[in-house]
Enzyme design. Structure first.
Site, short mmCIF file in Angstrom:
data_model
loop_
_atom_site.label_atom_id
_atom_site.label_comp_id
_atom_site.label_asym_id
_atom_site.label_seq_id
_atom_site.Cartn_x
_atom_site.Cartn_y
_atom_site.Cartn_z
N GLU A 291 0.82 -1.22 0.00
CA GLU A 291 0.00 0.00 0.00
C GLU A 291 0.85 1.26 0.00
O GLU A 291 0.41 2.32 -0.43
CB GLU A 291 -0.94 0.02 1.22
CG GLU A 291 -2.21 -0.76 1.00
CD GLU A 291 -3.28 -0.51 2.06
OE1 GLU A 291 -3.03 0.22 3.04
OE2 GLU A 291 -4.37 -1.09 1.91
N HIS A 312 8.71 -26.63 -1.66
CA HIS A 312 8.14 -27.78 -2.36
C HIS A 312 6.97 -27.36 -3.25
O HIS A 312 6.23 -28.21 -3.74
CB HIS A 312 7.70 -28.84 -1.34
CG HIS A 312 8.86 -29.39 -0.58
ND1 HIS A 312 9.40 -30.63 -0.82
CD2 HIS A 312 9.62 -28.83 0.39
CE1 HIS A 312 10.44 -30.81 -0.02
NE2 HIS A 312 10.60 -29.74 0.73
N LYS A 426 -14.25 -0.37 -3.69
CA LYS A 426 -15.32 -0.01 -2.75
C LYS A 426 -16.41 0.77 -3.48
O LYS A 426 -17.59 0.54 -3.27
CB LYS A 426 -14.76 0.88 -1.62
CG LYS A 426 -13.82 0.17 -0.68
CD LYS A 426 -13.45 1.11 0.45
CE LYS A 426 -12.23 0.63 1.19
NZ LYS A 426 -11.68 1.62 2.09
O1 PA5 Z 1 -3.47 1.01 5.82
C1 PA5 Z 1 -4.63 1.38 5.67
O2 PA5 Z 1 -4.94 2.57 5.83
C2 PA5 Z 1 -5.73 0.42 5.32
O3 PA5 Z 1 -5.27 -0.85 5.07
C3 PA5 Z 1 -6.73 0.33 6.48
O4 PA5 Z 1 -6.07 -0.09 7.62
C4 PA5 Z 1 -7.86 -0.61 6.15
O5 PA5 Z 1 -8.47 -0.28 4.93
C5 PA5 Z 1 -8.92 -0.58 7.25
O6 PA5 Z 1 -9.42 0.71 7.41
P1 PA5 Z 1 -10.20 1.15 8.68
O7 PA5 Z 1 -9.30 1.06 9.84
O8 PA5 Z 1 -10.62 2.55 8.41
O9 PA5 Z 1 -11.38 0.23 8.83
#
Ligand code: PA5
Length: 453
Positions: A291, A312, A426
């Site tokens: 990310e 393996h 989303k």
């Molecule tokens: O790193 C990030 O920002 C995302 O992976 C969030 O942690 C994830 O989408 C979950 O979001 P939230 O904590 O708002 O539910």
């Protein structure tokens, strides 16, 4: 106290001489930009000095809430996804008994389960079944407080918990970890009177394991959050702006991986372990780097393997497939347990040459043999060595990866602290589900599907 160590020698040999050193000034600039808050995404730098800012009083508050859950619950379900779950799971699975879910007899710690990280109906139905007649509690973790996977799961869990324990008792075993003001999780926690913790505005999800997002579930599982934070504090010092480039493991790791990516065409990094307990550390790392770096049509693809298991299955590809990969092995020097391999008079399996050796000695030779083979096969190898698999060294490892990630993202010239790409699915899902507020998108997506049909 020792530190985790980094060995890049078997990776640097794949780079033109002087490549790593050539990053020194850019690394310095990146470190200073992080320190001075002058880089892109500077609103999300709360993780940088988080370890040294955590007070004993705060840890005691987290521990007290954890102790309440521990005393009142046989099972605690952690509802969260992405950065709101992977760090806690990584530490809990690294430190816990591999068979924790089966070892129920003399349990001192509640069983920790994870949900809210998928929308599998079977998963949730089976979870509901498992929780029937169990004294369970819930930690609802969501920074935005609106993430569908987590919110959907939390509604199910809340209703079941209230039905089984009554609303009043349920209130004592449901804890929210969320934003200070906004989001449905905050509204619900305030209205229901749940104990809650705040995720600081300036700490993004994937950098939040050292906030209550990670600390609370880890403490509930019975692990030492003080030692975890101490490890992170020591690594914060060992990777700071004042530490020379050549002596700073985080900046060395960042520079070597960027060198491999840009100079040697290594587009995929495989984090590998030789301890199955580290599986979720790699899952956490994948999110952190995926990310943070995968944007603007750039970024090393983060992958993970569990060795020797995956030797393996993926071993052939790694040894012999397209030479676009490099490996980062996380190695644990000394296991917590000791198991000697027995001699056998008949030696029917022919394994007496191993008699009297520790199982770990065999594992270490597998690790060394793999390293030599993969390097011979053209796979650069980075090795991170942890003296032991305990809270302190996991704290070091977490901060090491976070710091290196910030620097590495800046070297790649992306904003390491946003994640605009995760919104696309989303938006489509909400449009397809006719979520209020998505009327125009719903219409557009239906038209598109009709055209494509
Ligand atoms: O790193 C990030 O920002 C995302 O992976 C969030 O942690 C994830 O989408 C979950 O979001 P939230 O904590 O708002 O539910």
């Amino acid at each position: 106290m020792k530190n985790i160590t980094l060995d890049t020698s078997k990776a640097v040999q794949f780079l033109p001489a002087g490549t790593v050193e050539s990053y020194e000034s850019r690394v310095k600039a990146a470190q200073e930009a992080l320190e001075n808050g002058t880089c892109e995404g500077s609103d999300f730098l709360g993780w940088l000095h988080l370890p040294t800012e955590i007070s004993d009083e705060f840890l005691a508050e987290v521990q007290a809430v954890a102790d309440t859950l521990r005393s009142k619950c046989e099972v605690v379900v952690v509802a969260g996804i992405g950065g709101s779950y992977l760090g806690a799971r990584a530490v809990i699975e690294a430190l816990g008994n591999s068979f924790a879910w089966l070892v129920n007899d003399d349990r001192k710690n509640p069983n920790i389960l994870f949900a809210g990280n998928n929308i599998g109906e079977d998963y949730l139905a089976e979870l509901t079944d498992y929780l029937k007649n169990k004294k369970f509690g819930v930690i609802n973790i969501s920074k935005s407080g609106t993430t569908t996977e987590t919110a959907l799961t939390f509604r199910l869990l809340k209703k079941q918990c209230e039905a089984q324990r009554g609303k009043d008792e349920a209130k004592d075993v449901i804890v929210a970890v969320t934003d200070a003001r906004k989001g449905a999780a905050r509204t619900c926690a305030d209205k229901e009177g749940y104990k809650s913790f705040i995720i600081p505005d300036n700490v993004g999800g994937r950098f939040s394991v050292l906030t209550p997002v990670g600390l609370l579930p880890i403490a509930v599982a019975g692990f030492d959050i003080k030692a975890l934070v101490k490890g992170a504090q020591d690594m914060e010092k060992a990777t700071g702006t004042d530490v020379p480039f050549a002596e700073n493991p985080a900046t060395q790791y960042a520079a070597v991986r960027q060198g491999l990516y840009t100079q040697a065409g290594k587009k995929i990094e495989i984090v590998a372990n030789f301890q199955p307990k580290l599986h979720f550390i790699a899952e956490w790392w994948k999110q952190l780097y995926g990310e943070s770096e995968g944007k603007d049509k750039k970024g090393i693809f983060p992958a993970a393997c569990d060795f020797t298991t995956d030797l393996h299955s993926m071993g052939q590809w790694i040894q012999d497939g397209e030479r676009s990969i490099f490996e980062t092995v996380i190695s644990v020097e000394t296991p917590e347990r000791k198991l000697d391999f027995p001699a056998d008079e008949e030696n029917l399996d022919g394994l007496n040459f191993l008699a009297g050796k520790r199982v770990d000695e065999v594992n270490k030779m597998a690790e060394l043999g793999t390293r030599l083979a993969h390097v011979d096969g053209g796979v650069p190898n980075i090795r991170i060595s942890m003296p032991q698999l305990n809270e302190y060294y996991l704290g070091q490892l977490i901060y090491f990866f976070e710091r290196a990630c910030g620097v590495s993202g800046l070297l790649e010239e992306v904003n390491p602290f946003n994640q605009p790409g995760v919104e696309a699915y989303k938006k489509n899902m909400f449009a397809l589900l006719n979520k209020p507020g998505y009327e125009a998108e719903s219409k557009a997506i239906q038209e598109r599907l009709a055209q494509e049909a």
